[in-house]
Design a protein around this motif. Sequence first.
Motif, PDB file in Angstrom:
ATOM      1  N   LYS A 192      44.106  -6.244 -29.750  1.00  0.00           N
ATOM      2  CA  LYS A 192      43.374  -6.894 -30.724  1.00  0.00           C
ATOM      3  C   LYS A 192      43.019  -8.200 -30.820  1.00  0.00           C
ATOM      4  O   LYS A 192      41.988  -8.670 -31.283  1.00  0.00           O
ATOM      5  CB  LYS A 192      43.770  -6.387 -32.088  1.00  0.00           C
ATOM      6  N   GLU A 193      44.010  -9.013 -30.025  1.00  0.00           N
ATOM      7  CA  GLU A 193      43.867 -10.426 -30.113  1.00  0.00           C
ATOM      8  C   GLU A 193      42.460 -10.731 -29.207  1.00  0.00           C
ATOM      9  O   GLU A 193      41.854 -11.775 -29.272  1.00  0.00           O
ATOM     10  CB  GLU A 193      44.931 -11.242 -29.504  1.00  0.00           C
ATOM     11  N   ASP A 194      42.241  -9.790 -28.247  1.00  0.00           N
ATOM     12  CA  ASP A 194      40.824  -9.988 -27.559  1.00  0.00           C
ATOM     13  C   ASP A 194      39.523 -10.150 -28.464  1.00  0.00           C
ATOM     14  O   ASP A 194      38.451 -10.268 -27.790  1.00  0.00           O
ATOM     15  CB  ASP A 194      40.715  -8.959 -26.330  1.00  0.00           C
ATOM     16  N   PHE A 195      39.767  -9.539 -29.545  1.00  0.00           N
ATOM     17  CA  PHE A 195      38.543  -9.375 -30.615  1.00  0.00           C
ATOM     18  C   PHE A 195      38.523 -10.117 -31.696  1.00  0.00           C
ATOM     19  O   PHE A 195      37.989  -9.892 -32.687  1.00  0.00           O
ATOM     20  CB  PHE A 195      38.368  -7.877 -30.891  1.00  0.00           C
ATOM     21  N   GLN A 196      39.163 -11.215 -31.779  1.00  0.00           N
ATOM     22  CA  GLN A 196      39.284 -12.204 -32.611  1.00  0.00           C
ATOM     23  C   GLN A 196      37.946 -12.649 -33.208  1.00  0.00           C
ATOM     24  O   GLN A 196      37.030 -13.196 -32.180  1.00  0.00           O
ATOM     25  CB  GLN A 196      40.243 -13.463 -32.368  1.00  0.00           C
ATOM     26  N   GLY A 197      37.506 -12.629 -34.275  1.00  0.00           N
ATOM     27  CA  GLY A 197      36.215 -13.013 -34.753  1.00  0.00           C
ATOM     28  C   GLY A 197      35.375 -11.602 -35.054  1.00  0.00           C
ATOM     29  O   GLY A 197      34.413 -11.961 -35.773  1.00  0.00           O
ATOM     30  N   ALA A 198      35.714 -10.618 -34.595  1.00  0.00           N
ATOM     31  CA  ALA A 198      34.963  -9.395 -34.871  1.00  0.00           C
ATOM     32  C   ALA A 198      35.545  -8.380 -35.679  1.00  0.00           C
ATOM     33  O   ALA A 198      36.722  -8.624 -35.854  1.00  0.00           O
ATOM     34  CB  ALA A 198      34.617  -8.682 -33.388  1.00  0.00           C
ATOM     35  N   GLU A 199      34.911  -7.611 -36.427  1.00  0.00           N
ATOM     36  CA  GLU A 199      35.185  -6.502 -36.992  1.00  0.00           C
ATOM     37  C   GLU A 199      35.630  -5.445 -36.400  1.00  0.00           C
ATOM     38  O   GLU A 199      34.682  -5.160 -35.474  1.00  0.00           O
ATOM     39  CB  GLU A 199      34.274  -5.987 -38.255  1.00  0.00           C
ATOM     40  N   LEU A 200      36.576  -4.848 -36.515  1.00  0.00           N
ATOM     41  CA  LEU A 200      37.028  -3.618 -35.654  1.00  0.00           C
ATOM     42  C   LEU A 200      36.982  -2.368 -36.465  1.00  0.00           C
ATOM     43  O   LEU A 200      37.797  -2.402 -37.685  1.00  0.00           O
ATOM     44  CB  LEU A 200      38.457  -3.800 -35.205  1.00  0.00           C
ATOM     45  N   ALA A 201      36.415  -1.396 -35.971  1.00  0.00           N
ATOM     46  CA  ALA A 201      36.300  -0.133 -36.606  1.00  0.00           C
ATOM     47  C   ALA A 201      36.844   0.779 -35.447  1.00  0.00           C
ATOM     48  O   ALA A 201      36.161   1.420 -34.512  1.00  0.00           O
ATOM     49  CB  ALA A 201      34.695   0.401 -36.434  1.00  0.00           C
TER      50      ALA A 201
END
Length: 314
Positions: free
Chosen positions: A36-45
């Motif tokens: 999940k750290e690869d997607f910092q700044g994005a919303e995760l669904a």
Amino acid sequence: MILVIGATGHIGSKIVTHLLAHGQKVRCVARHFPNKEDFQGAELAQGDANNVGFLMEAMRGCSAIFTLIPPNPQAEEVRFYQNKFGEVIAEAIEEAGIKKVVNLSSVGADLESGTGPILGLHDQEERLSEITHADIMHLRCTYFMENLIAGLPSIIGMNRMFGTINGEVPIPMVATRDIAARAAFLLMNPDFKSHNVEYLLGERDISMNEAAKILGRAIGHDDLEYVEVPPQEMRNYYIGAGLTEDWADVYLEMEEAFGNGTIAGTFQRDKVNTTATSLEEFARTTFADAFNKALARQNQIRFQQQQSGGEARP
């Protein structure tokens, strides 16, 4: 807000990186987010993209979406799986009222037979094009350079690449980084209207024999060879590697369509559909990195086996 379906995949993850780097609000859809750290700044669904309700909720408030039908090597009936997945995506787009769609398709998607898993993308193009309120861009991409990474076990073990495509026949190959860059641009600048098709054909056409030489030089295996094998032998290999029988069959059909010119006859290369990344650059970066990691894993396994064997001796 821009929605990216398949956000953890080869293409989706790169699209997310592009969008975040340009200050876009991004919502990522995936079944799992192991890093999940690869997607910092994005919303995760996080959830099942094969569920209409989940996808509709994920699409809520989005101005544009990137969509694809992810491959499922465990599918017993490939086209049935693709169509079920595609129907869910189309229904969610329809119900959510999405106006701008970038859809990952493939060269040969205009053909109605003989192209293996591309037939499911043909069906999806037709399905999405029935949505009259949405402007849609179908990205017809060619053979992924990343497909060559699947040959690493035989390259490491036997210094050979195997396949059913005639080694002398040049085919277009594209790096997924170039697909992602174009998709991200379209999502950020959705000026396309109605229903459209755009081809992404890579930097040039390359034969498998030439590809073996290029990849070999990048990893210090100057004598790496490509060996053409009978389809039945390759089918057994695919099944042994974990593909279902139907996936093995449709993949072989696709390789035949690339090798015999069936797919090449559906498009013409020009300056617009020629992309930047050469196989040489891909080999020096992505492929060499994958090779080094695979070699390190293999060496680690051998070391552990030796240690285990040593401990077992009296």
